[in-house]
Design a protein around this motif. Structure first.
Motif, short mmCIF file in Angstrom:
data_model
loop_
_atom_site.label_atom_id
_atom_site.label_comp_id
_atom_site.label_asym_id
_atom_site.label_seq_id
_atom_site.Cartn_x
_atom_site.Cartn_y
_atom_site.Cartn_z
N GLN A 95 69.43 50.23 65.18
CA GLN A 95 69.73 51.45 64.77
C GLN A 95 68.94 52.27 65.31
O GLN A 95 67.58 52.28 65.25
N VAL A 96 69.31 53.37 65.88
CA VAL A 96 68.60 54.58 66.84
C VAL A 96 68.72 55.63 65.95
O VAL A 96 69.61 56.24 65.31
N ASP A 97 67.54 56.13 65.57
CA ASP A 97 67.24 57.59 64.92
C ASP A 97 67.37 58.64 65.85
O ASP A 97 66.71 59.44 66.44
N VAL A 98 68.81 58.91 65.93
CA VAL A 98 69.28 59.98 66.83
C VAL A 98 68.84 61.49 66.60
O VAL A 98 68.77 62.38 67.04
N GLY A 99 68.78 61.43 65.01
CA GLY A 99 68.61 62.79 64.47
C GLY A 99 67.09 63.05 64.00
O GLY A 99 66.87 64.14 63.35
N GLU A 100 66.33 62.00 64.44
CA GLU A 100 64.89 62.34 64.14
C GLU A 100 64.61 62.54 62.50
O GLU A 100 63.87 63.44 62.10
N GLU A 101 65.24 61.47 61.75
CA GLU A 101 65.06 61.85 60.49
C GLU A 101 64.49 60.50 59.93
O GLU A 101 65.27 59.22 59.71
N GLU A 102 63.32 60.24 59.73
CA GLU A 102 62.61 59.01 59.17
C GLU A 102 63.14 58.45 58.23
O GLU A 102 63.47 57.21 57.93
N GLN A 103 63.56 59.29 57.44
CA GLN A 103 63.92 58.62 55.87
C GLN A 103 65.55 57.73 55.91
O GLN A 103 65.58 57.05 55.04
N LYS A 104 65.90 58.17 57.26
CA LYS A 104 67.29 57.23 57.20
C LYS A 104 67.13 55.74 57.96
O LYS A 104 67.91 54.93 58.06
N GLY A 105 65.84 55.70 58.47
CA GLY A 105 65.34 54.44 59.32
C GLY A 105 65.92 54.83 60.58
O GLY A 105 66.47 55.85 60.91
N GLY A 106 66.08 53.81 61.33
CA GLY A 106 66.44 54.10 62.84
C GLY A 106 65.02 53.92 63.68
O GLY A 106 64.14 54.40 63.59
N CYS A 107 65.17 53.17 64.92
CA CYS A 107 64.04 53.35 65.79
C CYS A 107 63.98 54.51 66.83
O CYS A 107 65.07 54.94 67.16
N PRO A 108 62.81 55.12 66.71
CA PRO A 108 62.78 56.51 67.42
C PRO A 108 63.22 56.29 69.11
O PRO A 108 62.89 55.04 69.48
N ILE A 109 63.97 56.91 69.50
CA ILE A 109 64.59 56.76 70.94
C ILE A 109 63.55 56.20 71.90
O ILE A 109 63.77 55.66 72.64
N ALA A 110 62.15 56.99 71.94
CA ALA A 110 61.15 56.55 73.01
C ALA A 110 60.78 55.20 72.75
O ALA A 110 60.28 54.52 73.63
N GLU A 111 60.88 54.44 71.54
CA GLU A 111 60.60 53.31 71.13
C GLU A 111 61.54 52.13 71.60
O GLU A 111 61.52 51.06 71.34
N LEU A 112 62.89 52.69 71.85
CA LEU A 112 63.94 51.91 71.92
C LEU A 112 63.62 50.71 73.16
O LEU A 112 63.94 49.45 72.57
N PRO A 113 63.50 51.00 74.38
CA PRO A 113 63.24 49.85 75.25
C PRO A 113 62.48 48.81 74.82
O PRO A 113 62.54 47.57 74.75
N ALA A 114 60.92 49.24 74.20
CA ALA A 114 60.37 48.10 73.67
C ALA A 114 60.96 47.35 72.50
O ALA A 114 60.80 46.12 72.60
N LEU A 115 61.55 47.92 71.53
CA LEU A 115 62.28 47.17 70.59
C LEU A 115 63.38 46.13 71.12
O LEU A 115 63.46 44.84 70.69
N LEU A 116 64.03 46.68 72.09
CA LEU A 116 65.31 45.67 72.72
C LEU A 116 64.55 44.62 73.24
O LEU A 116 64.81 43.47 73.40
N ASP A 117 63.38 44.76 74.28
CA ASP A 117 62.67 43.67 74.74
C ASP A 117 62.24 42.70 73.60
O ASP A 117 62.19 41.39 73.74
N GLN A 118 61.47 43.15 72.70
CA GLN A 118 60.99 42.38 71.60
C GLN A 118 62.20 41.54 70.91
O GLN A 118 62.05 40.27 70.50
N ALA A 119 63.27 42.05 70.85
CA ALA A 119 64.46 41.42 70.12
C ALA A 119 64.90 40.35 71.13
O ALA A 119 65.54 39.21 70.53
N ARG A 120 65.15 40.60 72.42
CA ARG A 120 65.35 39.72 73.42
C ARG A 120 64.67 38.29 73.41
O ARG A 120 64.93 37.25 73.57
N GLU A 121 63.23 38.89 73.38
CA GLU A 121 62.23 37.70 73.32
C GLU A 121 62.32 36.70 72.09
O GLU A 121 62.16 35.42 72.03
N ALA A 122 62.73 37.33 71.01
CA ALA A 122 63.00 36.53 69.62
C ALA A 122 64.45 35.95 69.77
O ALA A 122 64.71 35.54 68.63
#
Length: 224
Positions: A127-154
Motif C-alpha cells: 500500500q502506497v500513500d499516494v495522497g500523503e495521508e498518514e491516517q490511511k496507512g501506506g508506505c511513503p513514496i520515497a520509502e517504497l524501494p527500501a520496503l520492496l527490498d525488505q519484502a523480497r528478503e523476507a
C-alpha cells in the motif's frame, strides 16, 4: 448501456465498458466485492451469482464469518484490504489469499515470520500513500524501494501496489501515479497488479490500469 438485472451484473458491465474504452481485456480485472461489516446472508446472493473474490478489513470478523461460507463455496478467494496489525499476522496468513495493505517494515517482518511458520506464501500488495495521508496507512513514496527490498528478503510474494486516493479529490492523478510506480518498480513484463478503485471511481481506475477494484457500496448498497 442497458440497465443490468442485479448490482453485480451492473458493476461487471461497467468494468467491461471501461476496459473497452481503454482497449483492455476485461479478464485482466478482478472484482473484489467488499463484504466487510455485511453478514453472511447479505453475501450469499453474490456467491449464488458466481462472485468469488471478497474483501474484508478485519481479521476477527472474517474468522467468524467465512469458514462456513467457504465450506459451501471452496473456490472463494479472500482479500484483506484493511490495515493489519503486526500481532494479527499469523491469523491473516492462515485465512487470506491476498493481503492488500503491506505498508511498513514491522509488518514485513511479522508477515515473513508468519509465512515461514505456516509454510504458506500469501501474495501481498504494498500500500502506497499516494495522497500523503498518514491516517490511511501506506508506505511513503520515497520509502517504497527500501520496503520492496525488505519484502523480497523476507520471501514475501509481491502481487503489486495498492492505493486509496484522498476522499473528495479527483482520483485520476493518484491512479496514474500508482500505475507509474508499478511500472518503475515492478517486473519488466508489467505483470504487477494495481489494486485501486472503489465504488465511486472504479471505472476510472480500470481505464488507468487497475487489475483489482474493491467495490462495496455499488454491490451491497449503503451500510446502515
Amino acid at each position: 448501456m442497458e440497465k443490468a438485472d442485479t448490482p453485480l451484473q451492473q458493476v461487471q458491465a461497467n468494468i467491461t465498458q471501461a476496459c473497452k474504452i481503454a482497449r483492455r481485456d476485461p479478464g485482466e480485472v478482478t472484482l473484489v466485492a467488499v463484504s466487510k461489516t455485511h453478514p453472511a446472508d447479505a453475501i450469499q446472493p453474490l456467491l449464488i451469482e458466481g462472485q468469488r473474490h471478497f474483501g474484508e478489513n478485519r481479521v476477527q470478523e472474517s474468522q467468524a464469518k467465512w469458514p462456513a461460507l467457504r465450506e459451501e463455496y471452496p473456490a472463494v478467494q479472500l482479500h484483506l484490504i484493511g490495515q493489519l496489525q503486526s500481532n494479527k499476522a499469523d491469523d491473516a496468513v492462515a485465512l487470506f489469499d491476498a493481503i492488500h495493505s503491506l505498508d511498513r517494515p514491522s509488518l514485513v517482518k511479522a508477515l515473513g515470520k508468519a509465512m515461514d511458520k505456516l509454510d504458506r506464501r500469501v501474495p501481498c500488495f504494498v500500500q502506497v500513500d499516494v495522497g500523503e495521508e498518514e491516517q490511511k496507512g501506506g508506505c511513503p513514496i520515497a520509502e517504497l524501494p527500501a520496503l520492496l527490498d525488505q519484502a523480497r528478503e523476507a520471501d514475501i510474494p509481491i502481487a503489486g501496489l495498492m492505493c486509496i486516493p484522498p476522499f473528495d479529490i479527483e482520483p485520476t492523478p493518484f491512479f496514474a501515479l500508482l500505475d507509474k510506480l508499478a511500472r518503475d518498480h515492478g517486473p519488466a513484463d508489467g505483470s504487477w497488479g494495481r489494486s485501486m478503485g472503489m465504488s465511486g471511481d472504479y471505472e476510472t481506475a480500470v481505464k488507468l490500469g487497475a487489475t483489482h477494484v474493491r467495490v462495496g457500496t455499488a454491490l451491497f448498497g449503503e451500510r446502515g
